[in-house]
Design a protein around this motif. Structure first.
Motif, PDB file in Angstrom:
ATOM      1  N   PHE A   1       0.831  -1.199   0.000  1.00  0.00           N
ATOM      2  CA  PHE A   1       0.000   0.000   0.000  1.00  0.00           C
ATOM      3  C   PHE A   1       0.873   1.259   0.000  1.00  0.00           C
ATOM      4  O   PHE A   1       0.605   2.219  -0.727  1.00  0.00           O
ATOM      5  N   LEU A   2       1.933   1.245   0.806  1.00  0.00           N
ATOM      6  CA  LEU A   2       2.842   2.403   0.839  1.00  0.00           C
ATOM      7  C   LEU A   2       3.509   2.588  -0.525  1.00  0.00           C
ATOM      8  O   LEU A   2       3.635   3.713  -1.026  1.00  0.00           O
ATOM      9  N   ALA A   3       3.907   1.476  -1.134  1.00  0.00           N
ATOM     10  CA  ALA A   3       4.525   1.558  -2.468  1.00  0.00           C
ATOM     11  C   ALA A   3       3.509   2.104  -3.478  1.00  0.00           C
ATOM     12  O   ALA A   3       3.865   2.843  -4.401  1.00  0.00           O
TER      13      ALA A   3
ATOM     14  N   LYS B   1       1.164   4.285  -2.850  1.00  0.00           N
ATOM     15  CA  LYS B   1       1.098   5.748  -2.698  1.00  0.00           C
ATOM     16  C   LYS B   1       2.235   6.412  -3.476  1.00  0.00           C
ATOM     17  O   LYS B   1       2.049   7.424  -4.142  1.00  0.00           O
ATOM     18  N   ILE B   2       3.425   5.815  -3.387  1.00  0.00           N
ATOM     19  CA  ILE B   2       4.589   6.413  -4.062  1.00  0.00           C
ATOM     20  C   ILE B   2       4.408   6.370  -5.576  1.00  0.00           C
ATOM     21  O   ILE B   2       4.591   7.374  -6.271  1.00  0.00           O
ATOM     22  N   SER B   3       4.030   5.197  -6.109  1.00  0.00           N
ATOM     23  CA  SER B   3       3.844   5.115  -7.565  1.00  0.00           C
ATOM     24  C   SER B   3       2.721   6.040  -8.011  1.00  0.00           C
ATOM     25  O   SER B   3       2.781   6.643  -9.087  1.00  0.00           O
TER      26      SER B   3
ATOM     27  N   PRO C   1      12.532   9.476  -7.774  1.00  0.00           N
ATOM     28  CA  PRO C   1      12.967   8.558  -8.836  1.00  0.00           C
ATOM     29  C   PRO C   1      12.378   7.155  -8.694  1.00  0.00           C
ATOM     30  O   PRO C   1      12.795   6.235  -9.382  1.00  0.00           O
ATOM     31  N   GLY C   2      11.423   6.966  -7.773  1.00  0.00           N
ATOM     32  CA  GLY C   2      10.826   5.635  -7.567  1.00  0.00           C
ATOM     33  C   GLY C   2      11.353   5.037  -6.283  1.00  0.00           C
ATOM     34  O   GLY C   2      12.400   5.446  -5.776  1.00  0.00           O
ATOM     35  N   PHE C   3      10.617   4.073  -5.761  1.00  0.00           N
ATOM     36  CA  PHE C   3      11.046   3.472  -4.484  1.00  0.00           C
ATOM     37  C   PHE C   3      12.140   2.431  -4.702  1.00  0.00           C
ATOM     38  O   PHE C   3      12.197   1.783  -5.736  1.00  0.00           O
ATOM     39  N   GLY C   4      13.018   2.333  -3.699  1.00  0.00           N
ATOM     40  CA  GLY C   4      14.095   1.342  -3.738  1.00  0.00           C
ATOM     41  C   GLY C   4      14.237   0.720  -2.363  1.00  0.00           C
ATOM     42  O   GLY C   4      13.298   0.731  -1.573  1.00  0.00           O
TER      43      GLY C   4
ATOM     44  N   SER D   1      22.784   6.355  -1.558  1.00  0.00           N
ATOM     45  CA  SER D   1      21.988   5.379  -0.800  1.00  0.00           C
ATOM     46  C   SER D   1      20.539   5.461  -1.276  1.00  0.00           C
ATOM     47  O   SER D   1      20.141   6.457  -1.885  1.00  0.00           O
ATOM     48  N   PHE D   2      19.726   4.434  -0.980  1.00  0.00           N
ATOM     49  CA  PHE D   2      18.349   4.439  -1.517  1.00  0.00           C
ATOM     50  C   PHE D   2      17.482   5.457  -0.819  1.00  0.00           C
ATOM     51  O   PHE D   2      16.419   5.824  -1.316  1.00  0.00           O
ATOM     52  N   LYS D   3      17.937   5.924   0.361  1.00  0.00           N
ATOM     53  CA  LYS D   3      17.246   6.994   1.081  1.00  0.00           C
ATOM     54  C   LYS D   3      18.255   7.591   2.054  1.00  0.00           C
ATOM     55  O   LYS D   3      19.331   7.013   2.265  1.00  0.00           O
TER      56      LYS D   3
HETATM   57  C1  UDX Z   1      10.079   0.304   4.367  1.00  0.00           C
HETATM   58  C2  UDX Z   1       8.839   0.477   5.247  1.00  0.00           C
HETATM   59  O1  UDX Z   1       8.584   1.879   5.464  1.00  0.00           O
HETATM   60  C3  UDX Z   1       8.999  -0.249   6.542  1.00  0.00           C
HETATM   61  O2  UDX Z   1       7.797  -0.169   7.297  1.00  0.00           O
HETATM   62  C4  UDX Z   1       9.328  -1.707   6.247  1.00  0.00           C
HETATM   63  O3  UDX Z   1       9.546  -2.421   7.434  1.00  0.00           O
HETATM   64  C5  UDX Z   1      10.539  -1.823   5.357  1.00  0.00           C
HETATM   65  O4  UDX Z   1      10.338  -1.054   4.174  1.00  0.00           O
HETATM   66  P1  UDX Z   1      12.528   1.384   4.233  1.00  0.00           P
HETATM   67  O5  UDX Z   1      12.776   0.457   3.084  1.00  0.00           O
HETATM   68  O6  UDX Z   1      13.578   1.545   5.271  1.00  0.00           O
HETATM   69  O7  UDX Z   1      11.180   0.947   5.017  1.00  0.00           O
HETATM   70  O8  UDX Z   1      12.294   2.831   3.628  1.00  0.00           O
HETATM   71  P2  UDX Z   1      11.132   3.897   3.427  1.00  0.00           P
HETATM   72  O9  UDX Z   1      11.463   5.104   4.200  1.00  0.00           O
HETATM   73  O10 UDX Z   1       9.791   3.333   3.646  1.00  0.00           O
HETATM   74  O11 UDX Z   1      11.351   4.251   1.885  1.00  0.00           O
HETATM   75  C6  UDX Z   1      11.309   3.240   0.879  1.00  0.00           C
HETATM   76  C7  UDX Z   1      11.546   3.827  -0.481  1.00  0.00           C
HETATM   77  O12 UDX Z   1      10.453   4.633  -0.875  1.00  0.00           O
HETATM   78  C8  UDX Z   1      12.775   4.742  -0.592  1.00  0.00           C
HETATM   79  O13 UDX Z   1      13.418   4.472  -1.811  1.00  0.00           O
HETATM   80  C9  UDX Z   1      12.193   6.141  -0.584  1.00  0.00           C
HETATM   81  O14 UDX Z   1      12.993   7.079  -1.241  1.00  0.00           O
HETATM   82  C10 UDX Z   1      10.895   5.909  -1.317  1.00  0.00           C
HETATM   83  N1  UDX Z   1       9.874   6.913  -0.975  1.00  0.00           N
HETATM   84  C11 UDX Z   1       9.318   6.937   0.262  1.00  0.00           C
HETATM   85  C12 UDX Z   1       9.448   7.816  -1.951  1.00  0.00           C
HETATM   86  O15 UDX Z   1       9.945   7.808  -3.086  1.00  0.00           O
HETATM   87  N2  UDX Z   1       8.459   8.693  -1.635  1.00  0.00           N
HETATM   88  C13 UDX Z   1       7.877   8.739  -0.409  1.00  0.00           C
HETATM   89  O16 UDX Z   1       6.965   9.555  -0.212  1.00  0.00           O
HETATM   90  C14 UDX Z   1       8.313   7.835   0.578  1.00  0.00           C
END
Ligand code: UDX
Length: 456
Positions: A213-215, A217-219, A257-260, A321-323
């Motif tokens: 679900f969180l992913a 929102k990002i996409s 740039p997308g989630f990683g 780093s990915f974040k």
């Molecule tokens: C995530 C979940 O948040 C966590 O609950 C789970 O246990 C493991 O996965 P994490 O991978 O540490 O945690 O990072 P998170 O801060 O959630 O970010 C994930 C990715 O999404 C990153 O690449 C981040 O840059 C990206 N992201 C996040 C976005 O592109 N936009 C946003 O609004 C939020």
């Protein structure tokens, strides 16, 4: 209570340190002797704020130790937390080799009732798999219960997330195991943290469903960002306007740039593959993955357009780093972007506050620099890929002085576009109009500035 945590990776170390801090007697076990040796010598293999201090404190106070002796650790504990790696296989399903090995060791060393807890994110049905391995190996008399207790830790704030979680999920069919788990987590229950107690399968799915679900929102916001660029709208305002609706919420609506990272890409692929294996399909999750791949490709076209041509150009890349607040580069969009730039004949000078060591072997062509300004020296454009706090207050004049061309491509929207243009740099961001710098002879004259729409 004595607890062993098997696996001293990210999840295992944080879990071990925090459970020890709750007052449990914790032994962290791993078959990797070098890793355990380093931990015993006080060297932490990962960068996570607060972890080193918490490990040290609990080791000094005698509640936390490390060992490679898995049988002794299992025999000496009431609860065994499994925090081993569950890497993805090429088809998106999950490799459970390490889980099977641990289940086998538990079966061999079952010397009394044990609560076997999965902390790693595991496919639905893994609890059953562990049960059957332990039952088969230990014989009928073996007493144990399997519990799913998924972690929701974010890298960079993992300790805080463990000690102040939004919720704790405990899945088990065994009332005694549930009592033991509630006892282990009593500091959080006393602090008013909500607990969701359920069956093993539902608990396993809560983790996948939450991350998917969180992913999503990002996409979703990344697609909206693309539409904003086409229509001349501002995605930051759109996200704000959406996020103020309490049903939507303002978190995880940052375009980029997308989630990683080690979780979202892996977990979304895994749950899509689990659904297919069960005869169904998760169409939304599959679309989320497709949009994520598209978003990364779109960032590359954005760079190509902004630089004019990448071949022969020099890019200064900030953030690998990915974040922020981590040295983790697993599935980092920054690494993918740097590789693509290099493939297109672009020279890359990079700076990251924590992840450069991890990147050296992965990105041999890159010149690693000591700060953003050294990276920017001689560059045709500065590309912000990861939103480390220190990139939020760059000295634009100093950058302009050292760069060959005054261009910032900000894939995290860290600045107000006009602020950068006022400082004399062209500013390309995500889901917002590109802003041209004021002409040199009319600096400070707002009429000289013009906003141009992003090329599609
Ligand atoms: C995530 C979940 O948040 C966590 O609950 C789970 O246990 C493991 O996965 P994490 O991978 O540490 O945690 O990072 P998170 O801060 O959630 O970010 C994930 C990715 O999404 C990153 O690449 C981040 O840059 C990206 N992201 C996040 C976005 O592109 N936009 C946003 O609004 C939020």
């Amino acid at each position: 209570m004595k607890i062993s945590v098997i696996g001293t990776g990210y999840v295992g170390l944080v879990t071990g340190a925090c459970l020890a801090d709750f007052g449990m007697e914790v032994i962290g076990v791993d078959k990797d002797e070098a890793k355990i040796g380093a931990l015993r010598a006080g060297r932490i293999p990962i960068y996570e704020p607060g972890l080193e201090n918490l490990l040290k404190k609990n080791e000094q106070e005698g509640r936390l130790s490390f060992s490679t002796d898995i049988p002794a650790a299992i025999q000496g504990s009431t609860a065994v937390f499994i925090a081993v790696g569950t890497p993805p296989l090429p088809d998106g399903s999950t490799d459970l080799t390490f889980i099977r090995q641990v289940a086998g060791s538990i079966a061999e060393n079952l010397n009394g009732y044990k609560v076997i807890v999965t902390k790693s994110t595991v496919p639905i049905g893994t609890g059953q798999l562990i049960s059957s391995i332990v039952r088969a190996g230990a014989g009928r008399d073996g007493e144990f219960a399997v519990v799913s207790n998924p972690e929701f830790l974010r890298e960079g704030s993992a300790i805080e997330d463990f000690l102040r979680p939004d919720r704790v999920v405990i899945g088990t069919g065994d009332p005694h195991a549930l009592r033991i788990m509630l006892d282990i987590y009593s500091p959080l229950r006393n602090a008013g943290v909500p607990f969701v107690t359920t069956d093993v399968e539902s608990a396993e799915l809560i983790k996948y469903a939450s991350n998917s679900f969180l992913a999503t929102k990002i996409s979703f916001i990344n697609e909206m960002a693309e539409l904003c660029e086409a229509l001349g709208a501002d995605v930051e305002v759109v996200a704000k306007g959406m996020g103020l609706d309490a049903r939507i919420g303002n978190q995880f609506l940052h375009p980029g740039p997308g989630f990683g990272g080690s979780c979202f890409p892996k977990d979304t692929r895994a749950v899509a593959s689990i659904a297919r294996a069960s005869g169904g399909r998760l169409r939304i999750v599959e679309a989320v993955l497709e949009v994520n791949d598209h978003t990364l490709r779109r960032m590359l076209s954005k760079l190509e357009t902004a630089f004019g041509s990448l071949a022969g150009a020099t890019a200064a890349v900030l953030g690998l780093s990915f974040k922020p607040e981590t040295d983790d580069v697993r599935e980092s969009p920054a690494v993918a972007i740097v590789r693509a730039l290099v493939e297109r004949g672009c020279r890359v000078r990079a700076y990251d506050p924590a992840a450069m060591e991890a990147c050296r072997p992965l990105l041999p062509e890159v010149v690693f620099c000591v700060n953003p300004y050294e990276a920017a020296t001689g560059a045709d454009g500065l590309v912000i890929v990861t939103e480390w706090n220190q990139f939020r207050k760059l000295q634009f004049e100093a950058l302009r002085d050292v760069m060959r061309r005054p261009l910032i491509v900000d894939l995290r929207n860290l600045y107000k576009p006009q602020e950068v243009a006022d400082a004399g740099l062209r500013y390309v961001s995500v889901g917002r109009a590109t802003v041209e710098p004021a002409a040199p002879d009319s600096a400070g004259d707002p009429l000289a500035r013009r906003a141009v729409k992003e090329a599609p």
